[in-house]
Design a protein around this motif. Structure first.
Motif, short mmCIF file in Angstrom:
data_model
loop_
_atom_site.label_atom_id
_atom_site.label_comp_id
_atom_site.label_asym_id
_atom_site.label_seq_id
_atom_site.Cartn_x
_atom_site.Cartn_y
_atom_site.Cartn_z
N HIS A 95 0.06 -6.49 -1.23
CA HIS A 95 1.23 -6.11 -0.43
C HIS A 95 1.39 -7.07 0.75
O HIS A 95 0.51 -7.17 1.59
CB HIS A 95 1.00 -4.66 0.05
CG HIS A 95 2.06 -4.11 0.94
ND1 HIS A 95 2.44 -2.80 0.92
CD2 HIS A 95 2.81 -4.68 1.89
CE1 HIS A 95 3.38 -2.58 1.81
NE2 HIS A 95 3.63 -3.72 2.42
N HIS A 126 10.02 -0.37 1.01
CA HIS A 126 9.20 -1.58 0.83
C HIS A 126 9.69 -2.38 -0.37
O HIS A 126 9.91 -1.83 -1.43
CB HIS A 126 7.74 -1.17 0.62
CG HIS A 126 6.83 -2.28 0.17
ND1 HIS A 126 6.78 -3.50 0.82
CD2 HIS A 126 5.94 -2.36 -0.84
CE1 HIS A 126 5.89 -4.27 0.20
NE2 HIS A 126 5.37 -3.61 -0.81
N HIS A 173 8.66 -5.69 -2.77
CA HIS A 173 7.58 -6.59 -3.16
C HIS A 173 8.04 -8.05 -3.16
O HIS A 173 9.23 -8.33 -3.29
CB HIS A 173 7.10 -6.25 -4.57
CG HIS A 173 6.23 -5.04 -4.63
ND1 HIS A 173 5.16 -4.92 -5.48
CD2 HIS A 173 6.24 -3.89 -3.91
CE1 HIS A 173 4.58 -3.74 -5.31
NE2 HIS A 173 5.22 -3.09 -4.37
N HIS A 202 -2.47 -4.63 -6.15
CA HIS A 202 -1.25 -5.23 -5.61
C HIS A 202 -1.60 -5.89 -4.28
O HIS A 202 -2.40 -5.35 -3.51
CB HIS A 202 -0.20 -4.13 -5.41
CG HIS A 202 0.96 -4.54 -4.55
ND1 HIS A 202 1.67 -5.70 -4.75
CD2 HIS A 202 1.53 -3.94 -3.47
CE1 HIS A 202 2.64 -5.79 -3.85
NE2 HIS A 202 2.57 -4.75 -3.05
CU CU Z 1 3.86 -4.10 -1.82
#
Ligand code: CU
Ligand code: C2O
Ligand code: CU
Length: 495
Positions: free
Chosen positions: A107, A427, A429, A105
């Motif tokens: 981030h 969080h 995405h 991922h």
């Molecule tokens: Cu993330």
């Protein structure tokens, strides 16, 4: 030296293997820095292309100068630094040499959550290779992103084991003359489980390791010339540990939060970074020689202190799910150490003409009023036979369910409330957001974020523009054990 998983587990379990570290840094008070800070290997783009091979494998890696069995990218912990510019193509030829499935991922990068870009539902099995390919958005102003595994069920263990690295976008922020003149240093903050058999904190609280490192080192030193500026680029890559950072006798000038610059530097005395958060600060060097410690000040994550026999940080609510008596004393103490920990040491060597903090950075746009306002509640509960589950709006994660549907070309406000007894870094995405208010109070300055701390009992209102990139992705608590225990929801963005 390469290891297979069996060797890894055997070595990790044996006192001769994992316990190669003779010194536990917990509660460390040493004042003498050990070695100069080392930086993870850099891969940078050439002619608009960042192209590299990245391999996840079990390795013996030097941690605090001692060989330790970890999970690594390209044999390194932290993983290599990847660096690209707005508009560049990124091509990562990934090989999974772990015995478990994984994925990557990105981030903090605003890239599609689909295809070969940032699809967290993608599964790369043991022994498989996979291609990641995407381009860095043209408008990116520069900042630090954080790449790490994101396959649900494996995330917490793989990150705790050592996987993760910095992804740096070099943009307009880096062109500001004062910033260019500053001495940049990368500080990847991460704790590891080395001496203790069990992580200090259970999964429910979020596991913390006993060895706290910066770039895999314990109390390394870094230097700038007296009178100069230091630019510290920080990532909290820990599963659960918070860092409440302060530099002895120096204010910090915050210039970027998560992956994005602020409009103007903000003077702060300390900086709290919860897991997944990044920040950049400038330090104005003194004229005289000297040595100053970068400290991690004591911090209590929510009301867990009461289980460790300490004081409750906030005086609200009853004992709740995790009231006194459910946990043994000391189980949840985390980094509630009562003295500051030394993370690194700044020294002045040489001298330059005094450098100044820039007045202006990169304009942060003011977002229009939202078309939609949604509520999210972070909480936990007990499921018989399963133990504790972590919930968003009363639901535990299910990758097949769509929890939130949004339309592209709209702006939304999300009111995220924490009704449980632990702090949760929330969080989202793909789409960065701006924090609008905390507990109904407007925040003092505008800033882009992708991870925001919601302390127990608080409500944070964030504003999110959904502009491009249809597809499905997730939002979650970045205490990775909480994410694994269910505190994650899905979002679908539709044209
Ligand atoms: Cu993330
Ligand atoms: Cu850094 Cu969904 O994660
Ligand atoms: Cu959490």
């Amino acid at each position: 030296q390469s290891l297979n998983r069996r060797q890894f587990l055997v070595l990790s379990a044996s006192s001769a293997g994992a316990v190669l570290l003779s010194q536990c840094s917990r509660g460390q008070t040493q004042t003498v820095p050990k070695a100069p800070l080392s930086l993870p290997k850099l891969y940078t783009s050439k002619d608009g292309l960042l192209d590299l091979e990245l391999e996840a494998s079990y390795r013996q890696v030097n941690l605090d100068g001692k060989p330790t069995n970890l999970l690594s990218y390209n044999g390194q912990v932290p993983g290599p630094r990847l660096e690209a510019k707005p508009g560049d193509i990124v091509r990562i030829r990934f090989k999974n040499n772990l015995s478990d499935p994984t994925n990557i991922h990105y981030h903090g990068l605003h890239i599609p959550p689909t295809g070969n870009a940032d699809d967290v539902f993608r599964r790369i099995d043991s022994g498989e290779s996979a291609l990641y390919e995407f381009s860095i958005p043209q408008q990116h102003p520069g900042g630090i992103a954080y790449y790490h595994p994101h396959l649900h069920g494996y995330v917490a263990d793989q990150i705790l084991g050592g996987l993760g690295g910095m992804f740096i976008v070099r943009g307009a922020l880096d062109e500001i003359p004062e910033i260019q003149a500053a001495e940049q240093t990368f500080l990847f903050l991460k704790d590891f489980v080395v001496e203790q058999r069990q992580p200090m904190m259970g999964r429910m609280a979020g596991r913390e390791g006993d060895l706290v490192t910066v770039n895999g080192q314990v109390n390394p030193s870094f230097s700038i010339p007296a009178g100069g500026l230091a630019r510290l680029r920080l990532v909290n890559a820990s599963n659960a540990r918070f860092y409440r950072l302060a530099l002895e006798k120096h204010p910090l000038y915050l210039i970027a939060t998560d992956g994005h610059p602020l409009s103007t530097p903000v003077e702060i005395q300390e900086l709290l970074l919860s897991p997944g958060e990044r920040a950049e600060v400038l330090v104005q060097g003194d004229q005289e020689a000297g040595q100053y410690r970068l400290l991690n000040l004591p911090y209590s994550r929510g009301q867990m202190g009461m289980m460790g026999g300490g004081m409750m940080r906030r005086d609200r609510g009853g004992p709740g799910m995790m009231g006194r008596g459910r946990m043994g004393p000391g189980m949840m103490e985390g980094n509630d150490q009562d003295s500051p920990q030394t993370l690194a040491t700044l020294a002045y060597t040489g001298q330059v003409e005094p450098q100044s903090i820039p007045q202006q950075l990169i304009e942060v746009e003011t977002l229009p009023e939202p078309q939609t306002v949604r509520q999210f509640e972070l909480d936990h509960g007990m499921v018989p036979g399963q133990g504790m589950v972590f919930l968003i709006n009363g639901k535990s994660f299910d990758h097949q369910r769509i929890d939130t549907q949004v339309s592209l070309d709209t702006v939304e406000d999300w009111e995220v409330s924490n009704t449980g007894v632990m702090d949760h870094p929330f969080h989202l995405h793909t789409n960065p957001f701006q924090v609008i208010a905390r507990n109904g109070q407007p925040v003092p300055y505008q800033a882009w974020k992708d991870t925001v701390l919601i302390p127990t009992g608080e409500t944070v209102r964030i504003r999110i523009p959904f502009r491009d990139f249809p597809g499905k992705t997730v939002y979650h608590c970045h205490i990775l054990d909480h994410e694994e225990l269910g505190m994650m929801g899905t979002i679908e963005m539709k044209a």
